[in-house]
Design an enzyme around this catalytic site. Structure first.
Site, mmCIF file in Angstrom:
data_model
loop_
_atom_site.group_PDB
_atom_site.id
_atom_site.type_symbol
_atom_site.label_atom_id
_atom_site.label_comp_id
_atom_site.label_asym_id
_atom_site.label_seq_id
_atom_site.Cartn_x
_atom_site.Cartn_y
_atom_site.Cartn_z
ATOM 1 N N GLU A 1 50.778 -14.679 -11.684
ATOM 2 C CA GLU A 1 51.745 -13.783 -11.056
ATOM 3 C C GLU A 1 51.778 -14.089 -9.574
ATOM 4 O O GLU A 1 50.739 -14.061 -8.904
ATOM 5 C CB GLU A 1 51.383 -12.306 -11.295
ATOM 6 C CG GLU A 1 51.605 -11.867 -12.733
ATOM 7 C CD GLU A 1 51.522 -10.354 -12.933
ATOM 8 O OE1 GLU A 1 50.967 -9.668 -12.045
ATOM 9 O OE2 GLU A 1 52.017 -9.880 -13.972
ATOM 10 N N GLU B 1 52.325 -13.191 -5.956
ATOM 11 C CA GLU B 1 52.351 -11.964 -5.160
ATOM 12 C C GLU B 1 51.996 -12.273 -3.706
ATOM 13 O O GLU B 1 51.423 -13.312 -3.395
ATOM 14 C CB GLU B 1 51.327 -10.943 -5.693
ATOM 15 C CG GLU B 1 51.513 -10.607 -7.163
ATOM 16 C CD GLU B 1 50.712 -9.383 -7.603
ATOM 17 O OE1 GLU B 1 50.287 -8.598 -6.733
ATOM 18 O OE2 GLU B 1 50.528 -9.233 -8.819
ATOM 19 N N LYS C 1 43.515 -8.571 -16.665
ATOM 20 C CA LYS C 1 43.756 -8.911 -15.265
ATOM 21 C C LYS C 1 42.470 -9.182 -14.491
ATOM 22 O O LYS C 1 42.494 -9.858 -13.465
ATOM 23 C CB LYS C 1 44.444 -7.730 -14.561
ATOM 24 C CG LYS C 1 45.780 -7.338 -15.134
ATOM 25 C CD LYS C 1 46.856 -8.243 -14.619
ATOM 26 C CE LYS C 1 48.234 -7.670 -14.909
ATOM 27 N NZ LYS C 1 49.279 -8.520 -14.320
HETATM 28 CA CA CA Z 1 50.210 -8.047 -10.703
#
Ligand code: CA
Length: 437
Positions: free
Chosen positions: A209, A211, A263
């Site tokens: 992801e 970010e 995660k």
């Molecule tokens: Ca995230």
């Protein structure tokens, strides 16, 4: 906010800094580095090299507030410098600009000390810039939230709270690593819809992801929220952040309490702390909300933040596979997006986080949430690019990818450009996947 440190005419006597894609003299991002001879300490990127703040302090190159800032950066973490806040950071930046300026007053003296001030780049190992007490990951990328939501709820992709609440969850600080760290493919419980009971094993849908990471500067006292007008003064800097995600583990575990082991196995960040001062020329107005969207509630709404609280940072993701490497092919660019697409400003994230009384501390880290552009070329995860694995991507090597495979390397880069200013970057956030144990 714009001063002589941003002048595009300024050049450095450190030759690699001039026209450097990421680290010209106008950037001066902070880091923690170690050499074979010395302990971990604070440094500053200048071109391809690292300027040693502890050595400069010893050589008497700083005084006043700049000296206080350099002292705070001399330990193995930048937490004490982050805690000092903006004024000290600005003093350090101004003095560093003078020291490294090709036309600087002290050039002859400083350049003569070069071997003590700028260790050989090959001798430098970059470490995490701060001891991260707490890590929070937000979900402020509305296009990602919509795309991901569509995969699960085609008719109702965004939940009703999204446009009111900056959604986030408390992440895991212990497994945050600096760029270059190997990602061991996680194992966990997976239950695809084709199976009636879950099984335990290596993730089959490993993803990245894209970010932005936000470093917290001065914190707030427990019970005392940060007002939106003051929120920017609590931010010490920015980095790239890859919130690696195991989609199969995530899908099975996430209800009702949100992300957990899908995660927490690793988060990778770029080692350079790009300061709010370096980013000042690249701030822009927060895009107006589409007609029909609610205005932010008053505690999240500030005119100055709306006028200049968004960040114009171009973000790219590259994939290098074993097949591309074997054929001598370049990493494949998977996306190019921009941080200006975030639905909430970073100031709103700080204020919301503290609004119930939770205390932030210097060196805490936020992730903004995956940043996707409205267009297909700017999607910030493979989940979106491959439509949940249904639309594999084809690579010039002849390989295809639904999700990441062992041996794959993901590289994130970021660049800020504006007419009349030097282009700066955030450095690189890189990770390679090793097979599961
Ligand atoms: Ca995230």
């Amino acid at each position: 906010m714009i001063d002589e440190t941003h002048s595009p005419a300024r050049r450095s006597w450190v030759a690699s800094a001039n026209e450097h894609a990421d680290f010209p003299i106008q950037n001066l991002p902070l880091c923690v580095f170690a050499t074979r001879e010395g302990a971990a300490r604070g440094g500053v990127a200048i071109g391809d090299e690292v300027f040693d703040l502890a050595a400069a302090l010893e050589l008497g190159l700083f005084d006043g507030l700049a000296a206080r800032a350099a002292e705070a950066a001399c330990g193995g973490t930048l937490n004490p410098l982050f805690a000092l806040g903006r004024e000290a950071r600005v003093a350090l930046r101004r003095r560093l600009g003078d020291i490294l300026d090709a036309d600087g007053r002290d050039r002859a003296k400083v350049e003569a000390l070069r071997s003590r001030l700028i260790p050989r780049a090959d001798d430098c190992r970059l470490e995490l810039p701060a001891a991260i007490g707490d890590y929070t990951d937000f979900f402020a990328g509305i296009h990602h939230a919509t795309n991901a939501g569509k995969l699960f709820r085609p008719d109702n992709p965004l939940l009703p709270n999204y446009k009111y609440v900056p959604i986030g969850y408390h992440g895991r600080a212990s497994s945050i690593a600096v760029s270059g760290a190997t990602l061991r493919r996680p194992s966990g419980q997976r239950k695809p819809s084709t199976e009636t009971v879950p099984s335990f094993g290596p993730s089959r849908s490993l993803d990245y992801e894209l970010e932005l990471g936000v470093w917290i500067g001065p914190g707030n006292e427990l019970g005392i929220p940060v007002a939106i007008a003051d929120a920017a003064s609590h931010i010490a800097g920015f980095c790239l952040l890859n919130d690696w995600s195991a989609r199969d583990i995530q899908a099975w575990e996430y209800q009702p309490l949100g992300p957990f082991l899908g995660k927490s196995f690793l988060t990778t960040i770029s080692p350079w702390v790009v300061t709010p001062e370096a980013l000042a020329p690249f701030r822009m107005a927060q895009a107006p909300r589409p007609a029909g969207d609610p205005a932010p509630l008053p505690y999240l709404l500030d005119a100055a933040d709306q006028a200049a609280g968004a960040l114009d940072i171009e973000l790219e993701v590259f994939l290098l596979t074993p097949g591309l490497q074997a054929k001598g092919l370049a990493p494949q660019r998977l996306s190019v997006g921009n941080a200006r697409h975030l639905y909430w400003t970073v100031a709103q994230l700080v204020t919301h986080h503290s609004s119930g009384g939770c205390n932030l501390r210097a060196g805490d880290l936020f992730g903004t949430g995956t940043i996707s552009a409205p267009e297909d070329g700017g999607l910030g995860s493979l989940l979106e690019i491959s439509a949940g694995g249904r639309r594999p991507i084809e690579l010039p090597s002849g390989e295809t990818r639904r999700f990441l495979e062992d041996g794959d390397t993901v590289v994130m880069r970021a660049r800020c450009r504006r007419q009349g200013f030097a282009t700066i970057g955030l450095g690189e956030c890189r990770g390679t996947i090793a097979p599961a144990i």
